[in-house]
Design a protein around this motif. Structure first.
Motif, PDB file in Angstrom:
ATOM      1  N   ALA A 124     -34.100  90.625  87.593  1.00 29.05           N
ATOM      2  CA  ALA A 124     -33.357  91.887  87.624  1.00 29.05           C
ATOM      3  C   ALA A 124     -34.162  92.945  88.348  1.00 29.05           C
ATOM      4  O   ALA A 124     -35.394  92.859  88.451  1.00 29.05           O
ATOM      5  N   ALA A 140     -31.316  98.393  97.335  1.00 33.28           N
ATOM      6  CA  ALA A 140     -30.905  97.506  96.242  1.00 33.28           C
ATOM      7  C   ALA A 140     -29.763  96.596  96.676  1.00 33.28           C
ATOM      8  O   ALA A 140     -29.728  95.411  96.315  1.00 33.28           O
ATOM      9  N   GLU A 141     -28.836  97.141  97.450  1.00 39.91           N
ATOM     10  CA  GLU A 141     -27.732  96.326  97.954  1.00 39.91           C
ATOM     11  C   GLU A 141     -28.250  95.223  98.872  1.00 39.91           C
ATOM     12  O   GLU A 141     -27.820  94.059  98.777  1.00 39.91           O
ATOM     13  N   SER A 144     -30.093  92.634  96.767  1.00 35.97           N
ATOM     14  CA  SER A 144     -29.128  91.842  96.000  1.00 35.97           C
ATOM     15  C   SER A 144     -28.453  90.788  96.872  1.00 35.97           C
ATOM     16  O   SER A 144     -28.204  89.668  96.434  1.00 35.97           O
ATOM     17  N   GLU A 145     -28.165  91.155  98.121  1.00 39.59           N
ATOM     18  CA  GLU A 145     -27.544  90.197  99.042  1.00 39.59           C
ATOM     19  C   GLU A 145     -28.499  89.066  99.405  1.00 39.59           C
ATOM     20  O   GLU A 145     -28.099  87.901  99.498  1.00 39.59           O
ATOM     21  N   LEU A 150     -29.950  87.255  91.272  1.00 37.57           N
ATOM     22  CA  LEU A 150     -30.294  88.322  90.336  1.00 37.57           C
ATOM     23  C   LEU A 150     -29.247  88.431  89.231  1.00 37.57           C
ATOM     24  O   LEU A 150     -28.049  88.403  89.489  1.00 37.57           O
ATOM     25  N   VAL A 153     -28.678  94.474  88.383  1.00 39.87           N
ATOM     26  CA  VAL A 153     -29.266  95.571  89.166  1.00 39.87           C
ATOM     27  C   VAL A 153     -28.804  96.867  88.511  1.00 39.87           C
ATOM     28  O   VAL A 153     -27.612  97.052  88.259  1.00 39.87           O
ATOM     29  N   PHE A 166     -22.943  99.415  91.547  1.00 38.39           N
ATOM     30  CA  PHE A 166     -24.013  99.143  90.584  1.00 38.39           C
ATOM     31  C   PHE A 166     -23.930 100.092  89.395  1.00 38.39           C
ATOM     32  O   PHE A 166     -23.657 101.290  89.552  1.00 38.39           O
TER      33      PHE A 166
END
Length: 544
Positions: A124, A140-141, A144-145, A150, A153, A166
């Protein structure tokens, strides 16, 4: 689940028998302290204050939310947080889950985050939406991609709400009386935290520290410096390092005290903040206290309650110790690293007597020796500083080569720092293997030169490195940040030599080349990135 544990059974049993290690986890201690000091302010940043009760309740809700998304005991929780009180909510939530705390520098970009999180297997990520010109939400995007596995987030919406999908921390920690499952299941020998090394020589490594490592280290400091619940810490060092996190936040927690976080350090505002909050101690690299003392010298500002300042990262000049004393501050050197958290210290009672001549003595329970090729050398001879004890990290994650280079077969950590020791067990750190300039076969400490140049007129900051030389192997080159823009007033080899001669510094330590630079590159903990200066010098020499 992370399971590396590079400590022999013999040492492990010894630490338990001597009482240095126990069955307590940091969560155990937090539960006790948050109950005992529930209404007391635990942490205060530039915007909000949180009591022990506040942190506990909000952390419980965050832990419950994360557990619903599959984050559990042994998972790695990565968080990238500025000098904000919300850091405490996150680390306590990790404790309640038994998750491994993995704080990262706030200046890590997407590439840095992906590399660091992949290395440790993060489950996370928690980071801001936006802060200081950085769009963390976008990062963060992207993370995450790229890391599709994960489990969660979360964005910290301290000043700006999230634009995307998010969830935000404020909603999670303010909703209802949701609680995490009672007891995380973590054991005291489990990995509690992963810290990135400072990275003065390249890509940071990830050091593994157990609950027992951290608790022993911070309790040693509490005992050595006499911290109590009546103290208030001032902390301007980043929270992703041992100084900001372990010493700035865990020492106050272990002693039932308060920590004041400062995200906008300047000597003027720092003095005002310490006075208004009643701060009694702080820890940071020498530039922080140097700037504060200079500010007091040129103005009417004074620290009213500050009594102790701990300095790490470089030897502390005697002139700085004396200047601090004149303003009622005891300035103590403390020595260690991410892997071997401060294990050598100058006791406050000896500060003036030793006057910068010694880096300190080991805390109780910690072994230190001076060695050449791992073999101990006689008293007084220079060698590499090696340490071993209950405080010592248990290895770098997924890095067998680095573990073999750093740790001996019998559990000693090779610091890479040069030192000598006297009959009383006092250690003097006087350089680093990679910071030694070998000039004509003679070893010269770059740190010794830098210490001698403190206070030189016309210099705001400086750092010394070795300059390649066909005849002597290396010569002495000092990079300086000039206080004046006027070319005629800039520091020169002659002006530095004149200053050092006036201070009766040996001629062999005088710089032979001076390079003016806009800023000395440093890590977040103010250690000099000498490899970057070497690269810059190579570029300048090539252009000539």
């Amino acid at each position: 689940m992370i399971s590396e544990f590079l400590v022999s059974d013999e040492l492990k049993n010894r630490y338990y028998e001597q009482g240095y290690w126990t069955a307590e986890t940091i969560e155990t201690v937090w539960n006790r302290q948050s109950g005992r000091f529930s209404s007391k302010v635990y942490v205060k940043d530039n915007h909000i204050a949180l009591t022990y009760r506040d942190v506990d309740k909000k952390a419980a809700r965050l832990a419950y939310w994360l557990s619903e998304r599959g984050v559990s005991n042994g998972d790695v929780l990565t968080f990238q947080v500025p000098m904000w009180a919300e850091f405490c909510i996150i680390y306590v939530a990790a404790l309640k889950l038994g998750a491994v705390m993995h704080p990262l520098p706030k200046n890590f970009n997407t590439e840095d985050l992906v590399r660091a999180m992949t290395l440790v297997g993060s489950s996370a990520l928690i980071c801001p939406t936006f802060d200081h010109k950085t769009n963390y939400e976008q990062q963060a995007e992207e993370v995450s991609e790229q890391l599709g596995n994960l489990k969660a987030v979360v964005l910290i919406d301290k000043f700006k709400g999230a634009c995307g999908d998010f969830p935000v921390l404020s909603n999670i920690v303010e909703e209802g009386p949701k609680l995490a499952p009672l007891g995380s299941g973590a054991k005291s020998d489990d990995i509690a935290c992963i810290l990135s090394t400072s990275g003065t020589t390249g890509i940071p490594k990830a050091a593994l520290l157990t609950h027992n490592n951290i608790l022993f280290s911070e309790r040693s400091m509490i005992q050595g410096f006499g911290f109590t619940a009546d103290d208030t810490a001032y902390m301007a060092s980043p929270l992703n390092h041992a100084t900001g996190f372990f010493h700035g936040l865990l020492i106050p927690m272990l002693s039932g005290a308060t920590c004041i976080l400062d995200a906008k350090f300047s000597p003027e505002s720092a003095i005002d903040r310490m006075n208004s909050e009643g701060c009694t101690w702080s820890m940071a690299a020498t530039p922080f206290i140097y700037d504060i003392l200079q500010c007091m010298r040129r103005s009417q500002r004074r620290t009213k309650t500050l009594r102790l300042w701990l300095c790490g990262g470089a030897p502390v000049p005697s002139s700085l110790i004396q200047s601090a004393r004149e303003h009622g501050i005891t300035l103590c050197e403390i020595y260690g690293s991410t892997e071997s958290c401060p294990h050598i210290y100058v006791p406050p009672a000896e500060c003036l007597n030793w006057n910068g001549s010694w880096s300190g003595v080991p805390f109780e329970g910690i072994e230190v020796k001076v060695a050449q090729d791992d073999i101990e050398v006689p008293i007084g001879e220079q060698g590499e500083e090696l340490s071993r004890g209950p405080h010592l990290f248990v290895g770098y994650i997924n890095n067998k080569g680095a573990n073999n280079r750093a740790l001996t077969s019998d559990g000693w950590f090779r610091s890479g720092d040069l030192c000598y020791q006297d009959e009383q067990g006092r250690i003097r750190i006087n350089g680093r293997k990679k910071e030694i300039i070998i000039r004509g076969g003679e070893n010269i400490s770059a740190n010794e030169i830098d210490a001698a140049l403190v206070g030189c007129p016309g210099i705001a900051d400086h750092a010394t490195i070795g300059m390649p030389d066909d005849r002597l192997g290396e010569r002495i080159c000092t990079f300086v940040v000039a206080t004046r823009c006027n070319e005629a007033d800039r520091p020169t080899v002659a002006s530095l030599a004149a200053y050092l001669e006036s201070k009766h510094v040996q001629k062999r330590l005088w710089p032979e080349r001076v390079e003016v630079i806009d800023e000395i590159p440093r890590t977040a903990t103010m250690k000099t990135k000498r490899h970057q200066l070497a690269d810059e010098l190579a570029r300048r020499m090539k252009s000539e």
